[in-house]
Motif scaffolding. Sequence first.
Motif, mmCIF file in Angstrom:
data_model
loop_
_atom_site.group_PDB
_atom_site.id
_atom_site.type_symbol
_atom_site.label_atom_id
_atom_site.label_comp_id
_atom_site.label_asym_id
_atom_site.label_seq_id
_atom_site.Cartn_x
_atom_site.Cartn_y
_atom_site.Cartn_z
ATOM 1 N N GLY A 45 -15.856 -11.315 1.406
ATOM 2 C CA GLY A 45 -14.501 -10.769 1.348
ATOM 3 C C GLY A 45 -14.370 -9.897 0.117
ATOM 4 N N GLN A 46 -13.183 -9.928 -0.526
ATOM 5 C CA GLN A 46 -13.002 -9.130 -1.739
ATOM 6 C C GLN A 46 -13.958 -9.607 -2.830
ATOM 7 O OE1 GLN A 46 -10.555 -10.264 0.239
ATOM 8 N NE2 GLN A 46 -8.567 -9.402 -0.302
ATOM 9 N N SER A 75 -5.920 -7.436 -5.866
ATOM 10 C CA SER A 75 -6.240 -6.010 -5.865
ATOM 11 C C SER A 75 -6.290 -5.417 -4.458
ATOM 12 C CB SER A 75 -7.590 -5.773 -6.554
ATOM 13 O OG SER A 75 -7.529 -6.189 -7.900
ATOM 14 N N PHE A 76 -6.156 -6.263 -3.419
ATOM 15 C CA PHE A 76 -6.197 -5.797 -2.038
ATOM 16 C C PHE A 76 -4.911 -6.178 -1.321
ATOM 17 C CE2 PHE A 76 -10.260 -4.297 -2.464
ATOM 18 C CZ PHE A 76 -10.958 -4.086 -1.278
ATOM 19 N N TYR A 130 -5.141 1.113 -7.559
ATOM 20 C CA TYR A 130 -5.237 2.268 -6.664
ATOM 21 C C TYR A 130 -6.191 1.849 -5.555
ATOM 22 C CZ TYR A 130 -5.326 7.236 -5.310
ATOM 23 O OH TYR A 130 -5.179 8.430 -4.645
ATOM 24 N N PHE A 131 -5.646 1.574 -4.367
ATOM 25 C CA PHE A 131 -6.424 1.058 -3.238
ATOM 26 C C PHE A 131 -6.630 2.159 -2.208
ATOM 27 C CE2 PHE A 131 -6.119 -0.788 1.119
ATOM 28 C CZ PHE A 131 -7.325 -1.467 1.145
ATOM 29 N N ARG A 132 -7.861 2.301 -1.756
ATOM 30 C CA ARG A 132 -8.155 3.296 -0.717
ATOM 31 C C ARG A 132 -8.765 2.600 0.497
ATOM 32 N NH1 ARG A 132 -10.926 9.020 -1.944
ATOM 33 N NH2 ARG A 132 -8.748 9.357 -2.573
ATOM 34 N N SER A 147 -10.744 -0.831 -4.385
ATOM 35 C CA SER A 147 -9.643 -0.683 -5.343
ATOM 36 C C SER A 147 -10.180 -0.421 -6.742
ATOM 37 C CB SER A 147 -8.773 -1.950 -5.385
ATOM 38 O OG SER A 147 -8.001 -2.082 -4.226
ATOM 39 N N LEU A 148 -9.544 0.519 -7.419
ATOM 40 C CA LEU A 148 -9.788 0.715 -8.848
ATOM 41 C C LEU A 148 -8.599 0.092 -9.566
ATOM 42 C CD1 LEU A 148 -11.520 1.961 -11.093
ATOM 43 C CD2 LEU A 148 -10.141 4.026 -10.893
ATOM 44 N N VAL A 149 -8.876 -0.810 -10.500
ATOM 45 C CA VAL A 149 -7.809 -1.609 -11.122
ATOM 46 C C VAL A 149 -7.873 -1.489 -12.640
ATOM 47 C CG1 VAL A 149 -6.718 -3.881 -11.226
ATOM 48 C CG2 VAL A 149 -8.103 -3.262 -9.230
#
Length: 543
Positions: A45-46, A75-76, A130-132, A147-149
């Motif tokens: 998972g994450q 973050s997700f 910032y999640f893509r 995600s960039l956190v």
Amino acid sequence: SDIYGDIQWGKSWKIEDTDPLLLPWDRFSAWLHCICVVGFDLELGQAVEVHNLMYHTDCLVLYLKRHKTSICYLSFPDSNSGCLGDTQFCFRFRQASGRKSSLGCFLDQFDRDAPVCLKRDQGHYYGYVYFRQVRDKSLKRGYFQKSLVLISKLPYVTFFHSLLKLVAPEYFEKQEPCLEAACNDIDRWPTPHPGKILVLPIMGTVMKVRIPTCYDKPGTSQLVQSTQVRMRIAVCFHPVFFHIQMLWELVLLGEALVVMAPSPAESSDTVLALVSCISPLRYCSDFRPYFTIHDNEFKEYTTRTQAPPSVILGVTNPFFAKTLQHWPHIIRIGDMKQAGETVKQMKVKKLKNLKTLDSKPGVYSAYKPFLNKDEDIIKQLQKGVQQKRPSAAQNAILRRYFLELTQSFIIPLERYVASLMPLQKNISPWKSPPQLRPFLQEDFMKTLEKAGPQLTSPLKGDWMGLYRQFLRCPNFDGWFRNRRREMMKKLEALHLEAVCEEVKREQLPLRPGTLTKLQAHIDSVILSLPDDLQGILHKPSTP
């Protein structure tokens, strides 16, 4: 115009070394604790991509053990959110207990001039995400998800979201070298100093930012608001226009409140809008802009064996509709993109009618407001919707309304607390400084008859009941502790000045330099006070 200051873009920069005593990476740490990249693993998972986890820290292993799982899940978006494309939101989590760093002590001096809502958070970290998520047939899952956190103790929501808009797209395209370059840029930044124009180079451009100070006049353009959602506060409250005054009371009183939203972005925006609606008062209870079932405090906050704690939770998982059904106040937010232009009257609904996350938007509560509803502000906002008034104008109206309402409420408290100061004639150089008189609730309540909020607010209702409830909540405790601390420093400064004047008058045989040291101590005490008190107390040093 950005609410954290005017952000301007350029092509080149020159950085002055304003803090020569700072070590390498100390400037980075003044802004960020770390940068994390969280990806999706089909088996796990994450998962934090460890090689990109942190650029600068000397406690990597300890940090991983305590916060890795929370950061991954926070973050997700939840799987039901369906966030395709790029999404930005923020979360907040507790700091593990530990000894305060010397850098943290150094940065406290900058915090002194910041508004209460912009001070470094001593007990929590903020995560700016910032999640893509985009379709990618080359991947087994069929989607690229990452995600960039940015993890920081600074509650500069708009600033960090703006920073991510520059860094994240470049990172997703160019990967690690781009991130390393960004971190090196950040390590050249000056420390976050309220009141100064800071020149911050990043990714080949320049951000010029002014962090507001506590001396800026509330409501003026000079004051930069505390969170991005202050700019979108009218949008966040769109589904509950008719209950904004009630929500202000719930936040003021530190009531347990849940925001159920369709996405982390709408959840975090709404929670932060609620927290900021009592500005310039600081919200002193816990709040989680985005909260998941994997959070370390999940059991603590969802137990039914005790009353819900004083906290505002923002959630998106349908599971919470049942888990938190026993909470006294629940706000259901619909999709803001599909909110439309009409605002319909919605009654406060009974909690038993809230069964799933698919329930209609609105406020579910049995709370009865202390104050009568202000029909004027509702009509004003409704008219703005009908006339398609720009959202910035709608927000300005609502921010001013909340500011004036909070100021009307707090002025009588400020006036009473000021009366607890001993008279200056009772400050003797031959005795210890006199003590502040105690805050007596009934004495304060008696002052409201002639000097209450009715002097500045047209609202009618049970103001006395609202004050009694407020005096029992964490927001009053936090406010009074801060005011008492400021007044004790003022007393100390006045007492030292009295001692200094007496020494000069008596011409006592002191060692050389003693009087100079005493005056220097007086000056340092005065400089630790708010600007308005400094103006009253500060006198030129006399060697």
